[in-house]
Scaffold this motif. Structure first.
Motif, short mmCIF file in Angstrom:
data_model
loop_
_atom_site.label_atom_id
_atom_site.label_comp_id
_atom_site.label_asym_id
_atom_site.label_seq_id
_atom_site.Cartn_x
_atom_site.Cartn_y
_atom_site.Cartn_z
N ALA A 237 31.20 32.94 36.40
CA ALA A 237 31.90 34.20 36.12
C ALA A 237 32.92 33.99 35.01
CB ALA A 237 32.59 34.72 37.37
N PRO A 238 33.13 34.99 34.16
CA PRO A 238 34.09 34.85 33.05
C PRO A 238 35.50 34.57 33.56
CG PRO A 238 32.70 36.81 32.77
CD PRO A 238 32.45 36.30 34.15
N ASP A 239 36.16 33.60 32.93
CA ASP A 239 37.57 33.30 33.18
C ASP A 239 37.86 32.86 34.62
OD1 ASP A 239 38.39 33.94 30.52
OD2 ASP A 239 38.18 36.07 31.03
N ILE A 240 36.84 32.37 35.31
CA ILE A 240 37.06 31.78 36.63
C ILE A 240 36.64 30.32 36.58
CG2 ILE A 240 36.52 31.82 39.08
CD1 ILE A 240 36.02 34.75 38.93
N TYR A 241 37.56 29.45 36.93
CA TYR A 241 37.34 28.01 36.96
C TYR A 241 37.39 27.54 38.41
CZ TYR A 241 38.38 28.16 31.94
OH TYR A 241 38.36 28.44 30.60
N ALA A 242 36.82 26.38 38.67
CA ALA A 242 36.90 25.77 40.01
C ALA A 242 37.06 24.27 39.84
CB ALA A 242 35.68 26.09 40.85
N ILE A 243 37.86 23.67 40.71
CA ILE A 243 38.18 22.25 40.59
C ILE A 243 38.23 21.60 41.96
CG2 ILE A 243 39.49 22.52 38.45
CD1 ILE A 243 42.06 22.50 40.11
N GLY A 244 38.00 20.29 41.97
CA GLY A 244 38.20 19.50 43.18
C GLY A 244 37.00 19.42 44.09
N ASP A 245 37.28 19.14 45.38
CA ASP A 245 36.25 18.87 46.38
C ASP A 245 35.24 19.99 46.53
OD1 ASP A 245 38.28 17.01 46.73
OD2 ASP A 245 38.11 16.96 48.90
N CYS A 246 35.64 21.21 46.19
CA CYS A 246 34.76 22.37 46.42
C CYS A 246 33.70 22.52 45.35
CB CYS A 246 35.58 23.64 46.53
SG CYS A 246 36.45 24.10 45.00
N THR A 247 33.73 21.71 44.29
CA THR A 247 32.85 21.96 43.15
C THR A 247 31.69 20.97 43.07
OG1 THR A 247 34.03 20.51 41.59
CG2 THR A 247 34.82 22.76 41.83
N ARG A 248 30.64 21.41 42.41
CA ARG A 248 29.54 20.53 42.00
C ARG A 248 29.38 20.66 40.49
NH1 ARG A 248 25.57 17.66 44.31
NH2 ARG A 248 26.25 18.34 46.35
N PHE A 249 29.43 19.52 39.81
CA PHE A 249 29.46 19.53 38.35
C PHE A 249 28.41 18.57 37.78
CE2 PHE A 249 32.31 16.20 39.73
CZ PHE A 249 32.02 15.14 38.87
N PRO A 250 27.97 18.79 36.54
CA PRO A 250 26.96 17.93 35.94
C PRO A 250 27.58 16.64 35.42
CG PRO A 250 27.56 19.64 34.41
CD PRO A 250 28.32 19.94 35.67
N SER A 251 26.89 15.52 35.65
CA SER A 251 27.33 14.23 35.12
C SER A 251 26.22 13.62 34.28
CB SER A 251 27.70 13.28 36.27
OG SER A 251 27.91 11.97 35.78
#
Length: 362
Positions: A237-251
């Motif tokens: 979503a525009p202008d919404i970020y998420a950080i920490g334990d709750c996230t899944r991100f590409p490595s």
């Protein structure tokens, strides 16, 4: 800054270690003194849950009826204890351990207990078992797998910690399935799948965590065992970020998506999001690190061992100072260091170099 707890941001790792042992005050865990947030013009809204996000209206509805408008929104919703679908889960004397409030409820029950049964042989389960034995209480660890720490270490490291705890009087029962928690108003025993009952004063459920994604999911944000974000911590979503334990991100480093439950991830991914909000591009692709304190043993982990095809033990496990080096296709991807801080720090550099080489040739 909205929180569903009454406390400002604090460190969670000590909850099952020093904070539990020393019965500390909440302020001892605070990341910053309370006045810091006021001095930095951060409005702190404690003890109120966020109920929903209206992406179109750019507003967050709170449980007390207020609505907060946003230009940019950051979700740092963390995790919650995984809830077991068994009878008796809500009896008095049954606890999980994820917050200061959990410790404040658990500690008096432990003080009155002679026997504590811990369900789960992971980090938290073994850390609390160590605290209980140090205090002279009987500790029984029930682990469904065939070894402790199975998800995060090689068999050689599991064996070391299994023997280490047994030598200090912890009753570890492997391959054990919990069927029910027994009691009227308060727990008095646990019933296993084979019909065995184990009497207990307190039960600690240490069976893992799950990401708090409900707020994001209900707002239509992409989720996949965590809030899906890109390398800049941006959600769908525009202008919404998420950080920490709750996230899944590409490595790129590990060639897959990660969800990390660690202080390192929470802090560093937060810095990435802050930079992105300020228009600075700092892609996030870390060498993760974690640690666990059990008795006088410090386990420090660097990297991710998933998919390793070889492991080498370096040092002397009998002297409780050694490391396990995990490799995949000849490259170092993770190291478990036991009572060897130097090996841990060197491992973080070595893994960064060798996994960067992997990215460069991918």
């Amino acid at each position: 800054m909205v929180a569903d707890e009454p406390f400002p941001p604090y460190q969670r790792p000590p909850l099952s270690k020093k904070f539990l042992t020393e019965r500390g005050k909440p302020e001892s865990l605070y990341l910053r003194p309370e006045m810091f947030w006021h001095d930095q013009n951060v409005a702190f809204v404690p003890d109120v849950a966020a109920r929903s996000i209206n992406v179109q209206a750019r507003a967050v509805a709170l449980a007390d009826g207020r609505a907060l408008a946003y230009g940019t929104l950051v979700l740092a919703t963390g995790t919650c204890a995984r809830r077991l679908p068994i009878a008796g889960i809500d009896l008095a004397g049954v606890f999980s351990l994820r917050s200061i409030g959990d410790v404040q409820r658990l500690r008096p029950a432990l003080d009155a207990a002679n026997r504590v049964v811990i369900v789960g042989g992971g980090y938290i389960g073994l850390e609390v078992a160590a605290v209980m034995r140090t205090e002279g209480r009987e500790a029984i660890v029930l682990e469904a797998e065939d070894r402790v720490l199975k998800r995060v270490t090689a068999p050689e490291v599991s064996t070391f910690f299994d023997q280490f705890h047994r030598a200090r009087g912890v009753d570890i029962r492997l391959g054990t399935r919990l069927a029910a928690i027994v009691g009227e108003q308060r727990v008095c025993a646990l019933r296993l799948a084979d019909g065995t009952e184990i009497a207990t004063d307190v039960v600690l459920l240490a069976t893992g965590a799950q990401p708090n994604v409900e707020l994001a999911r209900d707002a239509g944000l992409g989720c996949e065992d965590g809030i899906a974000v890109d390398e800049l911590a941006r959600t769908s979503a525009p202008d919404i970020y998420a950080i920490g334990d709750c996230t899944r991100f590409p490595s790129r480093r590990y060639g897959r998506k990660l969800r990390l439950e660690s202080v390192q991830n929470a802090i560093d991914q937060g810095k990435t999001a802050a930079a992105a909000i300020l228009g600075k591009v700092q892609p996030y692709d870390p060498v993760p690190w974690f640690w666990s304190d059990q008795y006088e043993v410090k386990l420090q982990i660097a990297g991710m061992l998933d998919g390793y095809d070889s492991v080498e033990i370096v040092g002397d496990s009998a002297a409780a100072k050694f490391s396990a080096e995990y490799r995949k296709n000849g490259r170092l991807i993770a190291v478990d260091a036991v009572n060897d801080g130097r090996a841990h720090m060197m491992a973080r550099r070595r893994i960064a170099e060798e996994t960067e080489a992997r990215v460069g040739t991918a």
